[in-house]
Design a protein around this motif. Sequence first.
Motif, PDB file in Angstrom:
ATOM      1  N   SER A   1       2.543   1.608  -3.391  1.00  0.00           N
ATOM      2  CA  SER A   1       1.581   2.110  -4.379  1.00  0.00           C
ATOM      3  C   SER A   1       1.419   3.614  -4.261  1.00  0.00           C
ATOM      4  CB  SER A   1       0.217   1.429  -4.189  1.00  0.00           C
ATOM      5  OG  SER A   1       0.298   0.055  -4.444  1.00  0.00           O
TER       6      SER A   1
ATOM      7  N   ASN B   1      -2.703   5.327 -13.914  1.00  0.00           N
ATOM      8  CA  ASN B   1      -3.721   5.620 -12.909  1.00  0.00           C
ATOM      9  C   ASN B   1      -3.683   4.649 -11.726  1.00  0.00           C
ATOM     10  OD1 ASN B   1      -5.159   3.236 -13.712  1.00  0.00           O
ATOM     11  ND2 ASN B   1      -6.063   4.399 -15.416  1.00  0.00           N
ATOM     12  N   THR B   2      -4.526   4.913 -10.754  1.00  0.00           N
ATOM     13  CA  THR B   2      -4.555   4.106  -9.533  1.00  0.00           C
ATOM     14  C   THR B   2      -4.864   2.639  -9.817  1.00  0.00           C
ATOM     15  OG1 THR B   2      -5.301   6.030  -8.263  1.00  0.00           O
ATOM     16  CG2 THR B   2      -5.608   3.876  -7.253  1.00  0.00           C
ATOM     17  N   LYS B   3      -5.780   2.374 -10.752  1.00  0.00           N
ATOM     18  CA  LYS B   3      -6.145   1.001 -11.090  1.00  0.00           C
ATOM     19  C   LYS B   3      -4.943   0.250 -11.679  1.00  0.00           C
ATOM     20  CE  LYS B   3      -9.443  -1.737 -13.773  1.00  0.00           C
ATOM     21  NZ  LYS B   3     -10.598  -1.695 -14.721  1.00  0.00           N
ATOM     22  N   MET B   4      -4.184   0.929 -12.555  1.00  0.00           N
ATOM     23  CA  MET B   4      -3.003   0.299 -13.156  1.00  0.00           C
ATOM     24  C   MET B   4      -1.945  -0.009 -12.102  1.00  0.00           C
ATOM     25  SD  MET B   4      -2.480   2.556 -16.613  1.00  0.00           S
ATOM     26  CE  MET B   4      -3.595   2.439 -18.019  1.00  0.00           C
TER      27      MET B   4
ATOM     28  N   GLN C   1       0.833  -1.201   0.000  1.00  0.00           N
ATOM     29  CA  GLN C   1       0.000   0.000   0.000  1.00  0.00           C
ATOM     30  C   GLN C   1       0.872   1.258   0.000  1.00  0.00           C
ATOM     31  OE1 GLN C   1      -0.620  -2.649   2.126  1.00  0.00           O
ATOM     32  NE2 GLN C   1      -2.270  -3.383   0.801  1.00  0.00           N
TER      33      GLN C   1
ATOM     34  N   ASN D   1      -0.329  -6.015  -7.517  1.00  0.00           N
ATOM     35  CA  ASN D   1      -0.884  -7.363  -7.380  1.00  0.00           C
ATOM     36  C   ASN D   1      -0.039  -8.381  -8.151  1.00  0.00           C
ATOM     37  OD1 ASN D   1      -3.017  -6.571  -5.763  1.00  0.00           O
ATOM     38  ND2 ASN D   1      -4.441  -6.297  -7.463  1.00  0.00           N
TER      39      ASN D   1
ATOM     40  N   LYS E   1      -2.393  -0.476  -8.920  1.00  0.00           N
ATOM     41  CA  LYS E   1      -2.866  -1.590  -8.089  1.00  0.00           C
ATOM     42  C   LYS E   1      -2.635  -2.921  -8.808  1.00  0.00           C
ATOM     43  CE  LYS E   1      -6.879  -3.294  -5.530  1.00  0.00           C
ATOM     44  NZ  LYS E   1      -8.318  -3.049  -5.178  1.00  0.00           N
ATOM     45  N   GLY E   2      -2.867  -2.934 -10.119  1.00  0.00           N
ATOM     46  CA  GLY E   2      -2.645  -4.153 -10.900  1.00  0.00           C
ATOM     47  C   GLY E   2      -1.179  -4.557 -10.916  1.00  0.00           C
TER      48      GLY E   2
END
Length: 411
Positions: free
Chosen positions: A275, A322-325, A272, A331, A327-328
Amino acid sequence: MKKVAIIGAGAAGLTASVILAREGVQVELFEQNSKNAKKILVSGNGHCNISNKNIDVSNYISDNPQFAEYALKRFGFKELEKFMNSLGLLLFCKEDGKCYPLSYEAKSVLSAFEETLANLDVKIFNGHRVESITKDKCFTLTCNDNEKRYGGYDALIVASGLKAAPQLGGNDDGLKFARSLGHTISEPYPSLVGLHSDSEHNGMLSGVKVRGRICVYVDRFKEKSIKGDILFTAYGISGLAVLDISQTASKALLNHQEVELSLDLISEFNPQSLSAQLLQLCKKVPQHSVLSLLSGIIPSKLAAVVLKEMKIQESMQALHLNTKMIKGIMNKLQNYRLRIIDTHGYKHAEVCGGGVNTNEIDAKSFESKKVKDLYFIGEVLDVTGERGGYNFQFAFASAHQCAKAVLNGFS
């Protein structure tokens, strides 16, 4: 005077020879190589990780898991240290429990053994590969394609190891002897060895080294997890952490089970927090490429592969990440999956799993339950230790118990 033949001048064979000869037994030691204990000389990168202070039967894999317990409890590190001192060798231990000769040189271990055996008049037949064994009242050995025969042995100890490191003399002769004398075998497999994956990115990642956590899954069930160094190679994966889980993976492959690894490649960091820091970097250097940005926190080769697998262009500017990328990406780095299809083979294995079925061996004396006065010790048995001195400790412990049993049988 009683007469004993020992096949194999490795850790187990040398130890049994010393203990028996000290009690007046005539010992003849047969070694196929021109020099003794080649595995001792290369172990621990030439330093010889001779034992471990934290010995427990849970550090070993076998189809008969409790077999090694009796010997290990009666000949643990303290007993080994006393024995090594009697050879003129001092030991020291690191904080992680791994123990080495004080000289930090493997050759000092072999020198101590050879000097002791010379003083005890033990005959060592180097360059003598035992081809077959027969027993009437006594044991007879045939060596070097039936050219030489040696007989009159009251007891025989097989300490010939297994197939790991054939370039150092590793072979399955001991298993052939066992079969010829009525024993069954647990199928051998390479252990403490690198693993082959079917990833299309092996070449791209070759040379990348990180510290992370590995979980090994067998038929989709999590079997083992360990933290340590991970090294990507042209064939798949290696490194100390991989060697540590390779026993589980290799045995599963032998049984035709599905093996998959999950790698946490950022286990040293809080995902976290990482990120959030990456998102801040995107704002500070918005014109930088995503590849350049990621290469600041993970190896560039790894960054390129992660982006390729996520179908993100390396040249994309950081401002578009972006935030989604992010996070991916995190992961992916926390759960990087590799399907394992093979091991790197016996040539590169430190030890060999499997061996003589221990249900047919007495756990206290290491005598065969099928043939009187026949003994099996060390790696030739289906007992495989973890990395860190455990295999040497079992070799020494089994040799000690065996030698004592032979002496008791002669008394």
